[in-house]
Scaffold this active site. Sequence first.
Site, PDB file in Angstrom:
ATOM      1  N   GLY A  12      -6.487   1.050   0.568  1.00 27.04           N
ATOM      2  CA  GLY A  12      -7.320  -0.066   0.122  1.00 27.04           C
ATOM      3  C   GLY A  12      -8.663  -0.083   0.812  1.00 27.04           C
ATOM      4  O   GLY A  12      -9.108  -1.115   1.320  1.00 27.04           O
ATOM      5  N   VAL A  17     -11.010  -6.310   4.063  1.00 25.04           N
ATOM      6  CA  VAL A  17     -10.526  -5.848   5.368  1.00 25.04           C
ATOM      7  C   VAL A  17     -10.664  -4.332   5.473  1.00 25.04           C
ATOM      8  O   VAL A  17     -10.956  -3.796   6.544  1.00 25.04           O
ATOM      9  CB  VAL A  17      -9.073  -6.293   5.590  1.00 25.04           C
ATOM     10  N   ASP A  39      -8.864   4.009  -8.244  1.00 25.33           N
ATOM     11  CA  ASP A  39      -9.302   5.104  -9.101  1.00 25.33           C
ATOM     12  C   ASP A  39      -9.796   6.317  -8.332  1.00 25.33           C
ATOM     13  O   ASP A  39     -10.275   7.297  -8.921  1.00 25.33           O
ATOM     14  CB  ASP A  39     -10.398   4.630 -10.062  1.00 25.33           C
ATOM     15  N   THR A  92       1.880  -8.959   3.421  1.00 22.07           N
ATOM     16  CA  THR A  92       2.871 -10.022   3.590  1.00 22.07           C
ATOM     17  C   THR A  92       3.498 -10.401   2.256  1.00 22.07           C
ATOM     18  O   THR A  92       3.108  -9.905   1.205  1.00 22.07           O
ATOM     19  CB  THR A  92       2.234 -11.266   4.225  1.00 22.07           C
ATOM     20  N   ASN A 116      -0.032 -10.852  10.986  1.00 20.16           N
ATOM     21  CA  ASN A 116      -1.383 -11.089  11.478  1.00 20.16           C
ATOM     22  C   ASN A 116      -1.606 -10.212  12.715  1.00 20.16           C
ATOM     23  O   ASN A 116      -0.776 -10.209  13.623  1.00 20.16           O
ATOM     24  CB  ASN A 116      -1.559 -12.570  11.827  1.00 20.16           C
ATOM     25  N   PHE A 117      -2.722  -9.480  12.757  1.00 20.79           N
ATOM     26  CA  PHE A 117      -2.973  -8.552  13.850  1.00 20.79           C
ATOM     27  C   PHE A 117      -3.886  -9.120  14.927  1.00 20.79           C
ATOM     28  O   PHE A 117      -4.288  -8.412  15.838  1.00 20.79           O
ATOM     29  CB  PHE A 117      -3.540  -7.245  13.295  1.00 20.79           C
ATOM     30  N   HIS A 148      -7.071 -22.055   4.573  1.00 15.99           N
ATOM     31  CA  HIS A 148      -7.731 -20.802   4.252  1.00 15.99           C
ATOM     32  C   HIS A 148      -8.786 -21.019   3.176  1.00 15.99           C
ATOM     33  O   HIS A 148      -8.865 -22.081   2.563  1.00 15.99           O
ATOM     34  CB  HIS A 148      -6.713 -19.769   3.765  1.00 15.99           C
ATOM     35  N   LYS A 152      -7.704 -17.759  -1.680  1.00 16.13           N
ATOM     36  CA  LYS A 152      -6.359 -17.320  -1.293  1.00 16.13           C
ATOM     37  C   LYS A 152      -5.340 -17.745  -2.343  1.00 16.13           C
ATOM     38  O   LYS A 152      -5.331 -18.898  -2.777  1.00 16.13           O
ATOM     39  CB  LYS A 152      -5.987 -17.892   0.080  1.00 16.13           C
ATOM     40  N   GLY A 158       1.170 -15.981   5.023  1.00 13.55           N
ATOM     41  CA  GLY A 158       2.137 -15.140   5.723  1.00 13.55           C
ATOM     42  C   GLY A 158       2.185 -15.437   7.203  1.00 13.55           C
ATOM     43  O   GLY A 158       3.248 -15.407   7.833  1.00 13.55           O
TER      44      GLY A 158
END
Length: 264
Positions: A12, A17, A39, A92, A116-117, A148, A152, A158
């Site tokens: 992605g 992100v 694509d 998530t 969540n990182f 949020h 969203k 998540g």
Amino acid sequence: MNAQPLRIGIAGLNGRVGRLLAQEVVAGGGVLAGGTTRDGAPVAGIDCPVYSDISQLAHHCDVVIDFTHVSTVVAHGAALAASGTAWVLGTTGLSAAEQQAVDAAAGRVAVVQAANFSPGVTLVTRLARQMGAALPGSDYDAEILEMHHRQKVDAPSGTALAMGRAVAEGRGIKLEDHIESGRDGHTGPRADGAIGFAALRGGQIVGEHSVIFTSTHEQISLTHRSFDRRVYATGAVRAAHWLRTRRPALYDMEDVLGLKSVAE
């Protein structure tokens, strides 16, 4: 002799992100080995090979960071396991079958999975688990509030669910058996031992989460606010580097931050 730079791929690459991850991979001393788009088209401003298939990307990487869609989890897990490529997974909303696919991949490659990182969110979630253990549901009502941006599409988030699950783990119960979400109309009194959720949406809020414990005599709140999505990208790249020397297993951000070596 110095180790070769870690080759990191991004599933992605053209997402919000994904673009930040590309910057953070380079800033963190890794090699941006490639990315995927639907694509296979190149992404403006990002200089790396681009593929339409996760299997093609995996063969050029030591680890793939994946913040894509839940519909890709099963296929991505199988492809990365087959190629022996480590996996940092931030997707998530997984079903039981999709989580089983992650678990199966972790039997063959090292996987860090987190809702969540952010290091701050990781610490708040850990504290929520400890507070759930110390503050029984018979005396303290647990509520989780999140807000949020207006785009969203899922609620609760998540991260909110991960915090609620931590409270439930601390209390030795299953969140699914005690969750109260989306209250509306004449709901009756709050159920004893419930873990409640409220979701707010508006503007371009990156993410706000509060875990609130309320008794007859006091209230304790834990709040985390994200100001920039870059904190998620930085944390995911940190997880990717941490995975370099790990054996196949399923890990989380508490492992990455070294928190599980700290006595409870």
